[in-house]
Design an enzyme around this catalytic site. Structure first.
Site, PDB file in Angstrom:
ATOM      1  N   ARG A 214       0.856  -1.205   0.000  1.00 57.41           N
ATOM      2  CA  ARG A 214       0.000   0.000   0.000  1.00 57.41           C
ATOM      3  C   ARG A 214       0.883   1.243   0.000  1.00 57.41           C
ATOM      4  NH1 ARG A 214      -1.916  -4.056  -0.685  1.00 57.41           N
ATOM      5  NH2 ARG A 214      -3.873  -4.953   0.109  1.00 57.41           N
TER       6      ARG A 214
ATOM      7  N   ARG B 175       5.025   5.184   3.122  1.00 56.19           N
ATOM      8  CA  ARG B 175       4.966   3.904   3.811  1.00 56.19           C
ATOM      9  C   ARG B 175       5.764   2.839   3.060  1.00 56.19           C
ATOM     10  NH1 ARG B 175      -0.591   1.016   5.655  1.00 56.19           N
ATOM     11  NH2 ARG B 175      -0.108  -0.953   4.673  1.00 56.19           N
TER      12      ARG B 175
ATOM     13  N   ASP C 279      -2.595  -7.208   4.935  1.00 56.08           N
ATOM     14  CA  ASP C 279      -2.716  -6.945   3.500  1.00 56.08           C
ATOM     15  C   ASP C 279      -1.822  -7.891   2.714  1.00 56.08           C
ATOM     16  OD1 ASP C 279      -4.370  -4.860   4.178  1.00 56.08           O
ATOM     17  OD2 ASP C 279      -2.862  -3.302   3.919  1.00 56.08           O
TER      18      ASP C 279
ATOM     19  N   TRP D 109      -9.913  -6.878  10.800  1.00 51.03           N
ATOM     20  CA  TRP D 109      -9.707  -6.509   9.384  1.00 51.03           C
ATOM     21  C   TRP D 109     -10.218  -5.096   9.115  1.00 51.03           C
ATOM     22  CZ3 TRP D 109     -13.480  -5.068   5.896  1.00 51.03           C
ATOM     23  CH2 TRP D 109     -13.016  -4.799   4.606  1.00 51.03           C
TER      24      TRP D 109
ATOM     25  N   ASP E  20     -10.208  -1.710   9.868  1.00 49.42           N
ATOM     26  CA  ASP E  20      -9.338  -0.815  10.623  1.00 49.42           C
ATOM     27  C   ASP E  20     -10.106   0.222  11.430  1.00 49.42           C
ATOM     28  OD1 ASP E  20      -6.698  -1.457  10.278  1.00 49.42           O
ATOM     29  OD2 ASP E  20      -6.582  -0.543   8.292  1.00 49.42           O
TER      30      ASP E  20
ATOM     31  N   LYS F  32     -16.551   4.850   2.352  1.00 46.74           N
ATOM     32  CA  LYS F  32     -15.486   4.002   2.884  1.00 46.74           C
ATOM     33  C   LYS F  32     -16.042   2.999   3.903  1.00 46.74           C
ATOM     34  CE  LYS F  32     -10.545   4.936   2.997  1.00 46.74           C
ATOM     35  NZ  LYS F  32      -9.999   3.764   3.565  1.00 46.74           N
ATOM     36  N   GLU F  33     -15.354   2.823   5.043  1.00 49.51           N
ATOM     37  CA  GLU F  33     -15.803   1.787   5.979  1.00 49.51           C
ATOM     38  C   GLU F  33     -17.158   2.106   6.613  1.00 49.51           C
ATOM     39  OE1 GLU F  33     -12.559   2.530   5.711  1.00 49.51           O
ATOM     40  OE2 GLU F  33     -11.278   0.825   6.262  1.00 49.51           O
TER      41      GLU F  33
ATOM     42  N   HIS G 197     -13.132  -5.113  -1.453  1.00 51.70           N
ATOM     43  CA  HIS G 197     -12.439  -6.247  -0.852  1.00 51.70           C
ATOM     44  C   HIS G 197     -13.471  -7.186  -0.199  1.00 51.70           C
ATOM     45  CE1 HIS G 197      -8.746  -7.205   1.936  1.00 51.70           C
ATOM     46  NE2 HIS G 197      -9.525  -8.256   1.870  1.00 51.70           N
TER      47      HIS G 197
ATOM     48  N   GLN H 105     -10.585   0.546  -4.167  1.00 58.50           N
ATOM     49  CA  GLN H 105     -10.818   0.044  -2.811  1.00 58.50           C
ATOM     50  C   GLN H 105     -12.301   0.080  -2.464  1.00 58.50           C
ATOM     51  OE1 GLN H 105     -10.242   2.405   0.790  1.00 58.50           O
ATOM     52  NE2 GLN H 105      -8.534   1.046   1.292  1.00 58.50           N
TER      53      GLN H 105
HETATM   54  C1  GLC Z   1      -7.532  -0.972   3.915  1.00 62.16           C
HETATM   55  C2  GLC Z   1      -6.336  -1.495   4.688  1.00 62.16           C
HETATM   56  C3  GLC Z   1      -6.612  -2.888   5.180  1.00 62.16           C
HETATM   57  C4  GLC Z   1      -7.926  -2.952   5.930  1.00 62.16           C
HETATM   58  C5  GLC Z   1      -9.059  -2.378   5.100  1.00 62.16           C
HETATM   59  C6  GLC Z   1     -10.373  -2.301   5.865  1.00 62.16           C
HETATM   60  O1  GLC Z   1      -7.697  -1.695   2.752  1.00 62.16           O
HETATM   61  O2  GLC Z   1      -5.171  -1.528   3.861  1.00 62.16           O
HETATM   62  O3  GLC Z   1      -5.566  -3.339   6.005  1.00 62.16           O
HETATM   63  O4  GLC Z   1      -8.170  -4.285   6.236  1.00 62.16           O
HETATM   64  O5  GLC Z   1      -8.710  -1.077   4.690  1.00 62.16           O
HETATM   65  O6  GLC Z   1     -10.328  -1.382   6.902  1.00 62.16           O
END
Ligand code: GLC
Length: 799
Positions: free
Chosen positions: A349, A359, A366, A488, A490, A633-634, A641, A687
């Site tokens: 990454r 980084r 990952d 996983w 983050d 995003k999250e 993924h 992503q």
């Molecule tokens: C990003 C990070 C990965 C993490 C994902 C979900 O892809 O590189 O480590 O698992 O976010 O938060």
């Protein structure tokens, strides 16, 4: 809106409109010397490290978006009109009479930028020759008109003052005063002696005389100007500046007289080291730039090197080739998707236009997952990386969140405190080791001894057992795995007091995987221990069933997250897919959980991570995802993924239509014609995509370096097409849409090239009715290794 198309025969993506919504990039070179180039020649290069070996400056988040770059300006020396060989930075109009036309061909390891403007055609090929520490920008210039022309060409790149990316961009009171660059006999030489190291690079022109030069950026651009109209280009001559502090650049100017129809080829070369002296980088000695340029910067050598690069990539992608009823699937899997998995493995990454620019470390989880997608192609490199990861595991069984390949010292690294560990990191190891061993058949690997990061050593199998022990020993009040710093995801922190269902299912998966590995080498006691621990864990998992799906975890104050009772974050994707993938869910629960995912989380662009997104903090669990707006995003975005895991889970349940529907939803090539909505490159996975609750639903972000590439490759090749190695051979267990009448996979396996032909005469989703190897019928769905030879044909009939 469409900006380009796939050219599968050439293994290229062809951009026909350079004004793409975001910069559409490509990767060049190797981990030794590499970089990024966009369709407008933006990007940067580095030597050995994207963070501390940054040769070319990149201003992150710059405006325009991919400045700076590797530019060549062209100027009509009669009229004074000037433009660039890439559409930007001059940016001539793309419409109307006399419009600038650009075609960009991103290929595997190279990019070709073509332009046509004012009767002059250019073709600029940018690449790093194999195993070298320099890059070429080879430019062919053609006068397509009926009159002779006098055209000046000027190169321009910002040479970083300090190869340390932060020093270069932040510590200006220092870095601006260390830089030196001068010009002698066709070569710019930039050198500085920083406290950290001496860094040197050179820049040369071949194929034409240098007429003038600038090594000082501000002299070339002129005060208060931008790269759109540099002073030197406007004037038609550089000023001969020497860099003595401030900022360096590489501008060499030549003047070409072109007869009608005439083509000239000139080559700009940027390399590490000195023009005149050998340069010792500690690992190897780089020859002087003049020697390299004399040998390499000829048209013949350049053509040969580009061909060699093409062949190298063709060979690297050849181990797996598919032909299915879906041409977009074929085009992605056979070329760009496979290439992306290699780039993700190579650069982790780190080297990116988006990801943290300094980084160098490999994220533990990952990297463990990236290995899954390339192991069939480069098993030796996969094993080397896996060894590195195993030595990044601490003796107590957890893992360093980042392993720094350039400085990692097993036995001497500091183990994190318990609350600093990610609860999932080491739990990915069983899967990666299984993938390697199944691919190579090398069971001895499990008995190889490797050191731990902090102290001691163990066999590979011992490392895996330690990873399981660590999680078993760090469980919370409900018998589920403690969440620690994160799992996983983050952005979810369950901490030492809270418990994570993600890591719990990953532990269940690991227990199953390690019991199988142990059984393979006859270690009955480890196998039995895993089975026993798994059955105890399954009892605890029972308590995490919420009624229609699995909860995401249990907070430090004992409240479940991802439960039907909540008004935010009611359902999460990860625990439900991993309940299936790990085999921990009963068939009924598995089906119910995945139906709930479909109902609450799926959309035409993929499957969201959670719903509804969060807007408020929760007691007892860190929701750092609250920093993201809902749907982003999250926080309820479509994290590609994890969508890949939904494909895997549906395929494991035999639901060919749904697995394929999820796969197609975020298949980049499927979005080629609505690229204006998706915005990122249609040839690579991003992503994430803005989720249904975002006003930007459908826009994708963060292309290239993502586990989405690695896992989707596994999902499509091993679960939809169903071809995967197992200890005894190649398993063929497809799960396809019923209207597929068949497909073919050609795959390398343990030194043999095997063709698998699958027919689906009855239009089923799943189920192998017949399997034969070279005409010999075999029971079950595994083509046994001892029947497979090089060139074998495995015929499979579904039904
Ligand atoms: C990003 C990070 C990965 C993490 C994902 C979900 O892809 O590189 O480590 O698992 O976010 O938060």
């Amino acid at each position: 809106m469409r900006y380009g198309h796939f050219d599968d025969d050439a293994r290229e993506y062809v951009i026909t409109r350079p004004d793409t919504p975001r910069a559409w990039s490509n990767y060049l070179g190797s981990r030794r010397y590499g970089g990024i180039v966009t369709q407008n020649a933006g990007g940067y290069s580095f030597y050995r490290s994207g963070g501390t070996g940054r040769l070319l400056r990149m201003r992150f988040n710059g405006v325009p978006q991919d400045e700076s770059g590797r530019y060549v300006y062209l100027r009509d020396d009669v009229t004074g009109d000037f433009w660039s060989a890439s559409w930007q930075p001059v940016g001539k109009p793309l419409d109307g009479p006399g419009a600038y036309r650009a075609t960009v061909r991103h290929g595997l390891g190279y990019s070709v930028l073509e332009s046509s403007y004012a009767g002059i055609d250019t073709e600029m090929t940018m690449f790093v020759p194999r195993d070298q520490a320099f890059e070429h920008w080879s430019l062919r210039i053609t006068n397509t008109g009926a009159e002779p022309r006098v055209i000046s060409a000027f190169s321009y790149a910002e040479l970083a003052n300090d190869w340390g990316f932060r020093q270069d961009l932040e510590n200006l009171q220092y870095s601006q005063y260390v830089v030196r660059a001068d010009y002698r006999d066709g070569f710019i030489h930039r050198v500085n002696r920083t406290r950290a190291a001496t860094s040197e690079c050179w820049f040369a022109l071949s194929g034409a005389e240098v007429v003038s030069f600038d090594t000082d950026r501000d002299a070339f651009l002129g005060a208060y100007r931008t790269t759109a109209a540099p002073l030197a280009v406007e004037k038609g001559e550089c000023s001969g500046s020497e860099t003595w502090g401030d900022n360096a650049c590489a501008s060499l100017h030549t003047r070409l007289e072109l007869a009608p129809g005439e083509t000239r080829q000139i080559v700009f070369t940027l390399g590490v080291g000195s023009p005149d002296e050998p340069w010792d980088d500690g690992d190897a000695v780089l020859p002087p730039g003049r020697e390299l340029v004399a040998a390499h910067a000829t048209p013949e050598r350049i053509a040969a090197e580009v061909d060699a690069l093409r062949e190298e990539w063709a060979a690297r992608l050849a181990p797996l080739h598919v032909t299915t009823p879906d041409p977009q699937l074929d085009s992605m899997v056979n070329v760009w998707h496979a290439y992306q998995t290699h780039m993700t493995f190579n650069w982790s990454r780190g080297v990116s236009l988006i990801e943290a620019g300094d980084r160098d470390g490999l994220g533990f989880r990952d990297t463990a997952q990236d290995i899954l997608a390339i192991v069939h192609s480069i098993p030796d490199a996969a094993q080397e990386r896996l060894n590195l990861l195993l030595t990044g595991q601490t003796a107590e069984g957890g893992a360093l969140p980042l392993v720094h390949p350039l400085t990692h010292t097993p036995g001497k690294e500091q183990a994190p405190q318990l609350e600093q560990y990610r609860s999932d990191d080491a739990l990915w190891l069983p899967m990666s080791v299984t993938a390697l061993v199944n691919e190579t058949g090398d069971l001895d690997y499990l008995s190889t001894t490797l050191p731990y990061a902090d102290a001691g050593e163990d066999t590979v199998l011992g490392h895996l057992v330690q990873a399981l022990r660590f999680s078993l020993e760090h469980r919370g009040a409900h018998g589920l795995v403690q969440g620690l710093a994160a799992d996983w995801n983050d952005c979810l922190q369950f901490g030492v007091e809270g418990e994570s269902m993600f890591s719990t299912f990953l532990l269940a998966n690991g227990l199953r995987a390690v019991s199988e590995l142990a059984a393979l080498i006859g270690d009955g006691s480890v196998a039995a221990w895993c089975v026993e621990q798994l059955s105890l864990l399954l009892e605890a998992i029972e308590g995490a069933w919420d009624g229609e799906w699995y909860v995401r975890g249990i907070s430090a104050v004992g409240v479940p997250l991802g439960s039907a009772d909540a008004d935010e974050g009611r359902i999460y994707l990860e625990p439900n897919v991993w309940a299936v993938i790990s085999g921990a869910a009963s068939p009924g629960r598995a089906r119910q959980a995945m139906d709930a995912v479909h109902e609450h989380l799926s959309s035409e662009h993929g499957v969201a991570l959670c719903a509804p997104p969060h807007t408020r903090p929760l007691d007892g669990v860190g929701l750092s995802l609250l920093v993201f707006p809902p749907g982003h995003k999250e926080n309820g975005g479509i994290f590609c993924h994890a969508t890949a895991w939904a494909v895997v889970a549906e395929a494991m349940l035999g639901h060919g239509e749904r697995a394929y529907e999820y796969y197609r939803a975020y298949l980049p090539g499927r979005h080629n014609d609505d690229a204006g909505l998706r915005q990122t490159e249609p040839y690579v996975y991003s992503q994430f995509t803005h989720g249904p609750s975002s006003p930007r639903f459908g826009q994708s972000r963060n292309p290239w370096l993502t586990g989405a590439a690695s896992w989707t490759y596994v999902a499509v090749t091993q679960r939809i097409l169903g071809v995967r190695p197992v200890p005894t051979g190649l398993k063929v267990d497809p799960c396809v849409p019923a209207d597929w009448d068949g497909f073919t996979v050609r795959r390398d396996f343990r030194g043999r090239s095997v063709t698998i032909q699958v027919a689906n005469p009855d239009g089923v989703n799943r189920g192998v009715a017949m399997l034969s190897v070279d005409g010999t019928a075999v029971d079950g769905d595994i083509a046994p290794t001892d029947l497979l030879r090089d060139g074998s044909l495995v015929e499979v009939v579904l039904g």
